[in-house]
Motif scaffolding. Sequence first.
Motif, PDB file in Angstrom:
ATOM      1  N   UNK A  56      53.533 -70.705  38.692  1.00  0.00           N
ATOM      2  CA  UNK A  56      53.069 -69.339  38.933  1.00  0.00           C
ATOM      3  C   UNK A  56      54.132 -68.316  38.525  1.00  0.00           C
ATOM      4  N   UNK A  57      55.399 -68.609  38.858  1.00  0.00           N
ATOM      5  CA  UNK A  57      56.496 -67.710  38.487  1.00  0.00           C
ATOM      6  C   UNK A  57      56.529 -67.487  36.975  1.00  0.00           C
ATOM      7  N   UNK A  58      56.505 -68.584  36.192  1.00  0.00           N
ATOM      8  CA  UNK A  58      56.614 -68.461  34.742  1.00  0.00           C
ATOM      9  C   UNK A  58      55.347 -67.885  34.122  1.00  0.00           C
ATOM     10  N   UNK A  59      54.188 -68.164  34.687  1.00  0.00           N
ATOM     11  CA  UNK A  59      52.969 -67.527  34.181  1.00  0.00           C
ATOM     12  C   UNK A  59      53.043 -66.014  34.364  1.00  0.00           C
ATOM     13  N   UNK A  60      53.521 -65.567  35.535  1.00  0.00           N
ATOM     14  CA  UNK A  60      53.685 -64.131  35.767  1.00  0.00           C
ATOM     15  C   UNK A  60      54.733 -63.533  34.826  1.00  0.00           C
ATOM     16  N   UNK A  61      55.815 -64.255  34.628  1.00  0.00           N
ATOM     17  CA  UNK A  61      56.890 -63.803  33.741  1.00  0.00           C
ATOM     18  C   UNK A  61      56.361 -63.560  32.338  1.00  0.00           C
ATOM     19  N   UNK A  62      55.585 -64.499  31.796  1.00  0.00           N
ATOM     20  CA  UNK A  62      55.100 -64.400  30.421  1.00  0.00           C
ATOM     21  C   UNK A  62      53.878 -63.510  30.267  1.00  0.00           C
ATOM     22  N   UNK A  63      53.357 -62.965  31.357  1.00  0.00           N
ATOM     23  CA  UNK A  63      52.267 -62.000  31.250  1.00  0.00           C
ATOM     24  C   UNK A  63      52.796 -60.588  30.998  1.00  0.00           C
ATOM     25  N   UNK A  64      54.112 -60.409  31.122  1.00  0.00           N
ATOM     26  CA  UNK A  64      54.736 -59.107  30.863  1.00  0.00           C
ATOM     27  C   UNK A  64      55.076 -59.003  29.379  1.00  0.00           C
ATOM     28  N   UNK A  65      54.675 -57.896  28.766  1.00  0.00           N
ATOM     29  CA  UNK A  65      54.873 -57.718  27.323  1.00  0.00           C
ATOM     30  C   UNK A  65      56.319 -57.902  26.877  1.00  0.00           C
TER      31      UNK A  65
ATOM     32  N   UNK B  19      57.589 -69.174  24.986  1.00  0.00           N
ATOM     33  CA  UNK B  19      56.559 -68.738  24.036  1.00  0.00           C
ATOM     34  C   UNK B  19      56.764 -69.312  22.643  1.00  0.00           C
ATOM     35  N   UNK B  20      57.704 -70.226  22.503  1.00  0.00           N
ATOM     36  CA  UNK B  20      57.827 -71.001  21.281  1.00  0.00           C
ATOM     37  C   UNK B  20      58.653 -70.414  20.165  1.00  0.00           C
TER      38      UNK B  20
ATOM     39  N   UNK C 286      51.232 -72.280  31.231  1.00  0.00           N
ATOM     40  CA  UNK C 286      50.130 -72.317  30.276  1.00  0.00           C
ATOM     41  C   UNK C 286      50.027 -70.986  29.522  1.00  0.00           C
ATOM     42  N   UNK C 287      50.459 -69.888  30.129  1.00  0.00           N
ATOM     43  CA  UNK C 287      50.481 -68.598  29.438  1.00  0.00           C
ATOM     44  C   UNK C 287      51.431 -68.657  28.249  1.00  0.00           C
ATOM     45  N   UNK C 288      52.632 -69.176  28.468  1.00  0.00           N
ATOM     46  CA  UNK C 288      53.632 -69.269  27.401  1.00  0.00           C
ATOM     47  C   UNK C 288      53.172 -70.206  26.294  1.00  0.00           C
ATOM     48  N   UNK C 289      52.645 -71.348  26.654  1.00  0.00           N
ATOM     49  CA  UNK C 289      52.205 -72.323  25.653  1.00  0.00           C
ATOM     50  C   UNK C 289      51.061 -71.751  24.816  1.00  0.00           C
ATOM     51  N   UNK C 290      50.156 -71.034  25.433  1.00  0.00           N
ATOM     52  CA  UNK C 290      49.068 -70.390  24.678  1.00  0.00           C
ATOM     53  C   UNK C 290      49.616 -69.392  23.669  1.00  0.00           C
TER      54      UNK C 290
END
Length: 149
Positions: A6-15, A45-46, A66-70
Amino acid sequence: MVDAKEYWNQFYQKDENTNPEVNYFLKDMLPRLQKGLALDVAMGVGQNSIFLAENGFSVKGFDISNTAVSLAKETAITKKLDIDAQVLDLDFFMMQPMEYDSIIMTRFKPSLMRFFPEMIRGIKQGGTILIESVGIESMERALAYTNPI
């Protein structure tokens, strides 16, 4: 308490966190890496996976987000690069013996000490392992976020 996913999904949702630069240490060490199949541990994010693919590596990468991998997969498609990006939790990841020519892990410190011998198991003879860990201030910031007082 927020779990790691959850932490990393929230992190990668920020532009501001979705388009980081390629790791400077990886850029400097690129000529020393063994060409072939590379594993990017905690790939985010690769950006490093994309850089490796652009420089002739076959690349597998994984991250808990999963946000970052997408985002990594979208970038690879846009750049017409083939990377194998997967959502995986490092705590449950087991390396196949001698699978990788190079393993990179930048700006990340695994919570399990067993992961370092795991990387040794996964590297081919003559392969390279590149590790650049996070600093104390980064760890303190992450701990403060996941364990609020």
